[in-house]
Design a protein around this motif. Structure first.
Motif, PDB file in Angstrom:
ATOM      1  N   HIS A 189      25.705   3.474  15.188  1.00 60.67           N
ATOM      2  CA  HIS A 189      24.727   3.504  16.281  1.00 60.67           C
ATOM      3  C   HIS A 189      23.738   4.660  16.091  1.00 60.67           C
ATOM      4  N   ILE A 190      24.211   5.785  15.567  1.00 61.54           N
ATOM      5  CA  ILE A 190      23.315   6.917  15.313  1.00 61.54           C
ATOM      6  C   ILE A 190      22.238   6.523  14.309  1.00 61.54           C
ATOM      7  N   HIS A 191      22.625   5.848  13.243  1.00 64.23           N
ATOM      8  CA  HIS A 191      21.657   5.398  12.241  1.00 64.23           C
ATOM      9  C   HIS A 191      20.631   4.449  12.852  1.00 64.23           C
ATOM     10  N   ALA A 192      21.079   3.562  13.744  1.00 67.47           N
ATOM     11  CA  ALA A 192      20.178   2.595  14.368  1.00 67.47           C
ATOM     12  C   ALA A 192      19.127   3.295  15.229  1.00 67.47           C
ATOM     13  N   VAL A 193      19.553   4.270  16.010  1.00 67.88           N
ATOM     14  CA  VAL A 193      18.614   5.000  16.867  1.00 67.88           C
ATOM     15  C   VAL A 193      17.665   5.844  16.021  1.00 67.88           C
ATOM     16  N   ASP A 194      18.173   6.442  14.959  1.00 68.19           N
ATOM     17  CA  ASP A 194      17.332   7.251  14.078  1.00 68.19           C
ATOM     18  C   ASP A 194      16.210   6.408  13.466  1.00 68.19           C
ATOM     19  N   GLN A 195      16.536   5.217  13.040  1.00 68.95           N
ATOM     20  CA  GLN A 195      15.533   4.333  12.466  1.00 68.95           C
ATOM     21  C   GLN A 195      14.524   3.881  13.515  1.00 68.95           C
ATOM     22  N   ALA A 196      15.000   3.619  14.744  1.00 65.69           N
ATOM     23  CA  ALA A 196      14.095   3.201  15.817  1.00 65.69           C
ATOM     24  C   ALA A 196      13.106   4.318  16.161  1.00 65.69           C
ATOM     25  N   LEU A 197      13.562   5.561  16.182  1.00 63.76           N
ATOM     26  CA  LEU A 197      12.669   6.688  16.445  1.00 63.76           C
ATOM     27  C   LEU A 197      11.582   6.783  15.377  1.00 63.76           C
ATOM     28  N   GLN A 198      11.973   6.701  14.134  1.00 68.19           N
ATOM     29  CA  GLN A 198      11.009   6.834  13.052  1.00 68.19           C
ATOM     30  C   GLN A 198      10.029   5.658  13.006  1.00 68.19           C
ATOM     31  N   SER A 199      10.471   4.481  13.425  1.00 67.62           N
ATOM     32  CA  SER A 199       9.561   3.329  13.447  1.00 67.62           C
ATOM     33  C   SER A 199       8.478   3.494  14.503  1.00 67.62           C
ATOM     34  N   ARG A 200       8.732   4.330  15.543  1.00 64.48           N
ATOM     35  CA  ARG A 200       7.721   4.618  16.561  1.00 64.48           C
ATOM     36  C   ARG A 200       6.997   5.928  16.266  1.00 64.48           C
ATOM     37  N   ASN A 201       7.124   6.429  15.057  1.00 63.85           N
ATOM     38  CA  ASN A 201       6.457   7.659  14.622  1.00 63.85           C
ATOM     39  C   ASN A 201       6.928   8.898  15.367  1.00 63.85           C
ATOM     40  N   PHE A 202       8.166   8.883  15.858  1.00 63.60           N
ATOM     41  CA  PHE A 202       8.799  10.080  16.399  1.00 63.60           C
ATOM     42  C   PHE A 202       9.655  10.702  15.299  1.00 63.60           C
ATOM     43  N   SER A 203       9.929  11.986  15.444  1.00 66.79           N
ATOM     44  CA  SER A 203      10.845  12.619  14.499  1.00 66.79           C
ATOM     45  C   SER A 203      12.240  12.035  14.695  1.00 66.79           C
ATOM     46  N   GLY A 204      13.017  11.997  13.614  1.00 64.78           N
ATOM     47  CA  GLY A 204      14.353  11.432  13.693  1.00 64.78           C
ATOM     48  C   GLY A 204      15.299  12.301  14.497  1.00 64.78           C
ATOM     49  N   LEU A 205      16.545  11.859  14.576  1.00 67.96           N
ATOM     50  CA  LEU A 205      17.554  12.607  15.324  1.00 67.96           C
ATOM     51  C   LEU A 205      17.850  13.930  14.627  1.00 67.96           C
TER      52      LEU A 205
END
Length: 550
Positions: A527-543
């Motif tokens: 789940h951590i990997h999934a959220v990290d990828q979602a953040l980066q896809s919206r141009n936010f910094s990762g976890l």
């Protein structure tokens, strides 16, 4: 056939008359009994053995009559001449002698430390220390214990639910009848009024043995002696310690303690102590050695600076927005991610209440007055929510998305479910079957909550709990800018000095074993990997890196 019915009819009529007569007799007997009781005179006690009323150390409380279920407010009882004049208490008439006797016992055994009723408003603040809310079960003893444990000498109660601490009383007295509200958690004790404090003297502690809450090391600062000389309080102490300097400044009700042995200064928060002015802590290592006497020299020197428990008055006042906002801002997080703590910080730094999509009586009782306000009213600076459905997300115009390490979030939420907002689950609860069921249900929600807000949120500010802990002021500046609120540097420093408040769970108590099994970790890491990828896809910094070794 008719005769039996006729006899039954007559019998019922006689029974009705009998019951009516019995009822009238019962009411007459009760009235006579009340008249007899009201005419009874209480024997006069020996008033010579009692101290004069004005020498007693606590106010009397309204007398409550057993059996009547009448709730009376605490008031001073007006005393008339002992020659037989009556006095009123809570609407009931009592003879002066009886009132004196009850008051004397109440004063002698219950409130030895009562000082009096004092003004407490924006212009005249009686006590300037920390504050504690409990809108459901505040008691005078709870307030006194809190202030005593925090190193204060006085405890004051307001509105029946607010506790204020301080080391000096800075406002004039008010009429005792103004402090007529009873405490929410106990009847019979004065708990102030509207803009009025009922003040008590708490148990004194020996110097050096006082325990303080919310004391923070601000850092090492390079200051000119000419500036140091303008600070309002200076104390020369040959045996100066950190504790003694903090005690001195707390007694003077100033939020900063600045010292270099043997010199102790007390002052207000200001831009002199901003983070970008901070020096290397190694420069203050020699502060345990004796410094030269203060002179008119303009040469700078390094001083250690601590936040005392005193809350700057600029952080105390909170209110709803003066004008209703047409834009709804969410403060969204997964449960256990620190939403309550961030709400405390936002209210502290902006001075405006935060609202809630729900109603949590515990939080309302602890001072979050926006809990009872309708979440769409537009009177709150932002609105707490844990919702993650598309419809609920699109109700908000913008959102602060608060994300916390899922391992910490899951443990925090399980603690809350087991022991409340500030409590901790026991080892037995961590080992129970409820814990794995909780993880299997809540861990996917942690991921879906963040992903949904990233997908459907219109305007987002992503805040990581861990970064807020590490870099409080820079993160608060980002939050206030997003909320379109302009704050002064002093307000940020003021908020920093009381950052924990009474709404952050202590991390001292942890389970004695690792509650996460390998299977749990494998699921949570995915789940951590999934959220990290979602953040980066919206141009936010990762976890943050500490969430998972990469």
């Amino acid at each position: 056939m008719v005769a039996p019915f006729y006899k039954l009819h007559c019998l019922l009529k006689r029974a009705q008359m009998l019951l009516l007569c019995l009822g009238i007799a019962y009411l007459m007997a009760g009235s006579i009994l009340l008249l007899q009781r009201s005419s009874i005179r209480v024997a006069q006690p020996n008033l010579a053995s009692l101290p004069p009323l004005w020498s007693l150390s606590a106010p009397p409380t309204a007398l409550r009559t057993a059996g009547l279920g009448m709730r009376a407010r605490s008031r001073w009882v007006a005393i008339q001449a002992a020659s037989g004049g009556g006095a009123k208490a809570g609407g009931r008439h009592w003879t002066a002698s009886r009132s004196l006797g009850v008051q004397h016992l109440h004063h002698r055994w219950f409130h030895r430390t009562y000082i009096g009723c004092f003004l407490h408003n924006t212009s005249d603040r009686a006590l300037g220390g920390t504050m504690l809310y409990d809108l459901r079960k505040m008691t005078s003893s709870l307030c006194q214990d809190t202030c005593s444990e925090s190193g204060y000498q006085f405890a004051g109660l307001e509105y029946g639910a607010e506790c204020h601490c301080g080391n000096r009383i800075s406002s004039p007295r008010a009429p005792e009848e103004d402090c007529s509200l009873v405490c929410r958690g106990e009847r019979g004790s004065p708990c102030g009024g509207v803009g009025r404090l009922s003040i008590y003297k708490v148990e004194e502690q020996l110097p050096g043995h006082r325990k303080f809450r919310n004391v923070h090391y601000r850092g090492c600062f390079k200051l000119l002696k000419s500036i140091i000389g303008t600070f309002p309080v200076y104390s020369f102490q040959p045996n100066l310690t950190t504790q003694s300097c903090i005690e001195t400044c707390t007694d003077k009700e100033l939020p900063l303690a600045v010292f270099k042995k043997p010199h102790c200064f007390c002052t207000w928060t200001s831009s002199l102590f901003s983070l970008n002015q901070q020096s290397d802590n190694q420069q203050c290592v020699g502060n345990h050695t004796i410094a030269p006497a203060l002179t008119a020299s303009t040469q700078p020197d390094h001083y250690q600076v601590y936040h005392t428990p005193v809350l700057d008055s600029r952080c105390k006042e909170r209110m709803f927005l003066p004008q209703r906002s047409s834009s709804l801002v969410a403060l969204s997080s997964f449960p256990g991610a620190g939403n309550t703590w961030v709400r405390h910080l936002i209210e502290l730094v902006t001075g405006y209440y935060t609202g809630s999509f729900y109603f949590d009586g515990t939080l309302y009782n602890r001072g979050f007055k926006g809990e009872k306000d309708y979440w769409k009213s537009g009177r709150s600076i932002c609105v707490k929510t844990h919702e993650s459905g598309q419809k609920e997300i699109e109700m908000f115009d913008s959102a602060i998305l608060l994300i916390r390490n899922p391992y910490r979030s899951l443990m925090a939420e399980f603690n809350r479910k087991c022991a409340g907002h500030l409590g901790h689950a026991t080892d037995a609860q961590w080992k129970s079957k409820e814990w794995p069921e909780f993880v299997s249900s809540y861990a996917p929600w942690w991921a879906s909550h963040a992903v949904s807000w990233l997908k459907f949120g219109r305007r987002l500010l992503v805040v990581h709990y861990e970064e807020l802990q590490r870099d409080l002021l820079p993160q608060l500046r980002l939050i206030t800018a997003f909320l379109n609120v302009t704050m002064t540097e002093e307000r940020f420093l003021c908020a920093e000095s009381n950052q924990d408040g009474h709404f952050k769970r202590s991390g001292a108590q942890q389970p004695s074993f690792d509650p996460f099994t390998p299977d749990m970790r494998q699921m949570i890491d995915s789940h951590i990997h999934a959220v990290d990828q979602a953040l980066q896809s919206r141009n936010f910094s990762g976890l943050p890196q500490e969430y998972l070794p990469r």
